[in-house]
Design an enzyme around this catalytic site. Sequence first.
Site, PDB file in Angstrom:
ATOM      1  N   CYS A 263       0.844  -1.190   0.000  1.00 27.94           N
ATOM      2  CA  CYS A 263       0.000   0.000   0.000  1.00 27.94           C
ATOM      3  C   CYS A 263       0.886   1.249   0.000  1.00 27.94           C
ATOM      4  CB  CYS A 263      -0.950  -0.074   1.191  1.00 27.94           C
ATOM      5  SG  CYS A 263      -2.098   1.304   1.358  1.00 27.94           S
TER       6      CYS A 263
ATOM      7  N   ASP B 293      -8.123  -2.701  -8.227  1.00 27.33           N
ATOM      8  CA  ASP B 293      -7.703  -1.713  -7.239  1.00 27.33           C
ATOM      9  C   ASP B 293      -8.157  -0.312  -7.653  1.00 27.33           C
ATOM     10  OD1 ASP B 293      -6.437  -0.149  -5.354  1.00 27.33           O
ATOM     11  OD2 ASP B 293      -4.516  -1.193  -5.503  1.00 27.33           O
TER      12      ASP B 293
ATOM     13  N   HIS C 153      -7.455  -4.092  -3.850  1.00 29.73           N
ATOM     14  CA  HIS C 153      -6.377  -3.549  -3.032  1.00 29.73           C
ATOM     15  C   HIS C 153      -6.278  -4.338  -1.724  1.00 29.73           C
ATOM     16  CE1 HIS C 153      -3.679  -0.258  -1.828  1.00 29.73           C
ATOM     17  NE2 HIS C 153      -4.219  -0.369  -0.633  1.00 29.73           N
TER      18      HIS C 153
END
Length: 415
Positions: free
Chosen positions: A123, A172, A203
Amino acid sequence: MGTGHFVEITGADGTFTAYLAVAADGRGPGIVLCQEIFGVNAAMRTLADQLAEEGYTVLVPDLYWRQQPGVDLGYTPADFDRAFTLYQAFDEQAALRDIADTAAHLRGLPGWSGDGLGVIGYCLGGKLAYLAACDVPGVDIAIGYYGVGIEKALDRLAGLKGRLVLHIAGEDAYCPAPARAAIQAAAAGNPKVEIFVYPGVDHAFARPAGDHYNRAAALLAHERSITALRPVIGPHYNLSALWDEHVRHEFDTRNVPDTMATMVAEPYVNHIPTMTGGVGYKQLSRFYRHHFIHNNPADMRLEPISRTVGASQVVDEFILCFTHDREIDWLLPGVAPTGKYVEIPMLGVVKFRGSKLYHEHIYWDQASVLVQIGLLNPAGLPVAGAETAHKLRDESLPSNSLMPSWPTSAGKPVD
């Protein structure tokens, strides 16, 4: 909390903490693991511990220390709100200095083998891993999982010195199709860069126990990461010899403690056709002791056919030969001995973490076993007995003998 502990690092801008997980072998190549927006929380510590099992000494620096030291958030709505507030005030350039300081600290640890250093991130950390690969000296390899905002820093790619691997989630929203296309276009033709896109996952697909966790995609991404790491920074293991040692204790010495000693702390085994085996040390050691190692016929042997060895996995093709002189719990559960001799092709997919065996997936054709012991009449069915093993040994034996329609294609054009 994990198996590691926190240490203090004094860097150019001040002192901050980092979670340290030392390689399972005591020393290994170094990895700086960069956090998500939730801080050095349980998920990041779990990932660090797993990498330590793979043979790496890992430091996870607290990159929020300037704003609030010791951030350790979960995934409640309030935690998400706090995480986004911290993220919005985050200084990437300062974080890169922290990563460089963490790498320098790691190189001074007794747990670092001196073999090299990588940066891995998720991330927020996924973008930082990318930036570290381009900007931080001494980074041999960087791996980013679903990094956010990489498409806004593609000019930095010109500074890449080592190897770069990016794992991108196909669904995502933080890296939509145009951003993904821009990243792929910028990296096209660069032999140092590998980009993997995982269709249908979102994600944070590799976050342990996360809402978007996708086990298959996470395992595939991990395998690809280890495959990238091994040739660049190591460590290097003779997986073939390690597997042979495990099998020796299963079938030759028939020693349960020695068998378990070749495995990670919490391994698992799954014999796919019969769903036998065990998950975790207690269940698997019970299985080995009472239902496998001392349960096999005296003449049981493995006849090797082929072996493929990867970065963290062995795929073994063999023929299992035995006389059915006792009830074999794992192979023929509940079936009384028939005295029949059996030869059955098998395939083992064996995963390692570092120098220890993590799991076994063992496949075979149970119908062929049942035919050979007389419990299944093959007449009119597309199944065969020991002929499957015979043809594996000798490919010149007739093919398509179970296909009634095979003679009808004789002489027909094949173009």
